[in-house]
Design an enzyme around this catalytic site. Structure first.
Site, PDB file in Angstrom:
ATOM      1  N   GLU A  55       9.798   9.769   8.409  1.00  0.00           N
ATOM      2  CA  GLU A  55      10.318  10.515   9.545  1.00  0.00           C
ATOM      3  C   GLU A  55      10.503   9.618  10.770  1.00  0.00           C
ATOM      4  O   GLU A  55      11.533   9.672  11.451  1.00  0.00           O
ATOM      5  CB  GLU A  55       9.371  11.672   9.910  1.00  0.00           C
ATOM      6  N   SER A 174       1.245 -11.677 -33.136  1.00  0.00           N
ATOM      7  CA  SER A 174       2.135 -11.052 -32.164  1.00  0.00           C
ATOM      8  C   SER A 174       3.355 -10.464 -32.872  1.00  0.00           C
ATOM      9  O   SER A 174       3.863 -11.049 -33.837  1.00  0.00           O
ATOM     10  CB  SER A 174       2.579 -12.083 -31.129  1.00  0.00           C
TER      11      SER A 174
END
Length: 372
Positions: A55, A174
């Protein structure tokens, strides 16, 4: 002003609010728009906790452009604050500049606000309209809403999977299931959260950096890195302990780990936190409580399978983001939820109102998790 026009300007305020995604914690993302006689005067958004709210930024922008604020309308995605915190109350600025109307997307559940801002504005003679695009305003601030009401962060399950639900091809190695466009989407999501969480096993196998790497002109920020390592057994050579990053690394271990062992890991940018354990290891509830105390409002959990299963079984996940590559890995790899089973369809958590994307031929499913 017609409701359609209210929605038009609130949609603009929402677009402003989203600019602060992942950067305002523990504050919410808020956007503001100032309109006078149907004409846009200025916009503003909250950029970071401790800086002016949306604001006040919109008001400053309007004044810098020579705009007249008396009698203007402010559109704001969240109820203006009425208390002094890190910054002064926004309600005072709206009253001081003689706004005639304020349109609010949603109320603020913060106990310091929670209707007081709206009441203060109305008491000053300002017309207040509430609930314009309320669901959309709530959606952009789910992490804040959970944090301010429970003291815990919003938890997101994220994984890259084969079509048969495997995180990798062989246990202890992985795996890479999805393509480059999915990876880019992951980094965009990292850019909008406060922290990334992984278990010790994921770090030991993948040795990831857990940073944000965006392409082209996009500017990213690294989230805080959270590693769960009950016995503090990771090597000190691990990549996350030697990063040049503005974000810190938090390593959670059991409170029975000797202080001398914690000091070996501790270094600039790396902190060891001890919490209570249960029969299965670190108690995730205590971890979440500690993250809340550190004003971490959103956590992207990137695995592995045991951690995902633990958090899901305890109903600690709020959202899921799952990427599926168009391949089959077989039963040699780790499943998304290792060691956990729903038991039946009636007991299975599900993703409500799922959204689908297709990055580079992969499938991305995102939505809120609901539990039976």
């Amino acid at each position: 002003m017609e409701n359609s026009e209210d929605e038009k300007f609130m949609a603009l305020a929402l677009a402003e609010a989203k600019k602060g995604s992942g950067r305002t914690s523990p504050n919410p993302c808020v956007g503001a728009v100032i309109v006078r006689d149907g004409r846009l005067l200025a916009t503003g958004w909250h950029k970071k906790a401790g800086t002016p709210h949306a604001e006040r930024n919109a008001i400053a922008n309007a004044l810098a452009a020579g705009g007249k604020l008396q009698g203007a309308t402010m559109y704001v995605t969240l109820e203006p604050c009425s208390h002094t915190g890190r910054t002064p109350p926004c309600c005072d600025a709206l009253i001081a500049h003689h706004f005639s109307r304020v349109v609010v997307g949603m109320g603020d559940p913060n106990p310091l606000v929670n209707g007081r801002g709206i009441g203060l504005l109305r008491g000053a003679g300002i017309e207040v309209t509430c609930g314009v695009l309320e669901e959309e305003c709530r959606a952009i601030n789910r992490p804040f809403l959970k944090y301010i009401t429970t003291g815990r962060p919003w938890m997101i399950m994220k994984a890259g999977l084969s079509l048969d639900g495997r995180l990798n091809y062989r246990r202890g190695e992985s795996g890479w299931m999805t393509g480059d466009e999915s990876l880019h989407r992951v980094h965009q999501i990292r850019n909008c959260v406060d922290a990334i969480m992984v278990g010790r096993g994921t770090v030991a196998v993948d040795n990831p950096s857990l940073t944000t790497r965006l392409q082209g002109e996009e500017t990213g920020k690294d989230p805080v890195r959270i590693i769960l390592d009950s016995h503090l057994s990771l090597s000190t050579d691990t990549k996350v302990f030697h990063l040049e990053s503005d974000a810190s690394t938090l390593v959670f271990c059991g409170n029975d780990v000797p202080e001398a062992k914690r000091r070996v890991i501790t270094r600039p940018g790396v902190e060891v936190c001890s919490v209570e354990c249960d029969a299965c290891g670190l108690d995730p509830g205590f971890v979440l409580d500690e993250l809340g105390r550190r004003e971490i409002c959103s956590v992207l959990v990137e695995g592995g399978g045991t951690l995902h299963a633990t958090l899901l079984a305890r109903h600690l996940y709020d959202e899921a983001v799952l990427f599926y590559g168009p391949l089959l890995a077989g039963d040699g790899g780790i499943p998304l939820l290792e060691g956990w089973s729903a038991g039946s369809r009636g007991e299975a958590p599900h993703i409500s109102s799922p959204e689908y994307e297709y990055p580079g031929g992969d499938l991305m499913i995102r939505g809120l998790l609901e539990y039976p």
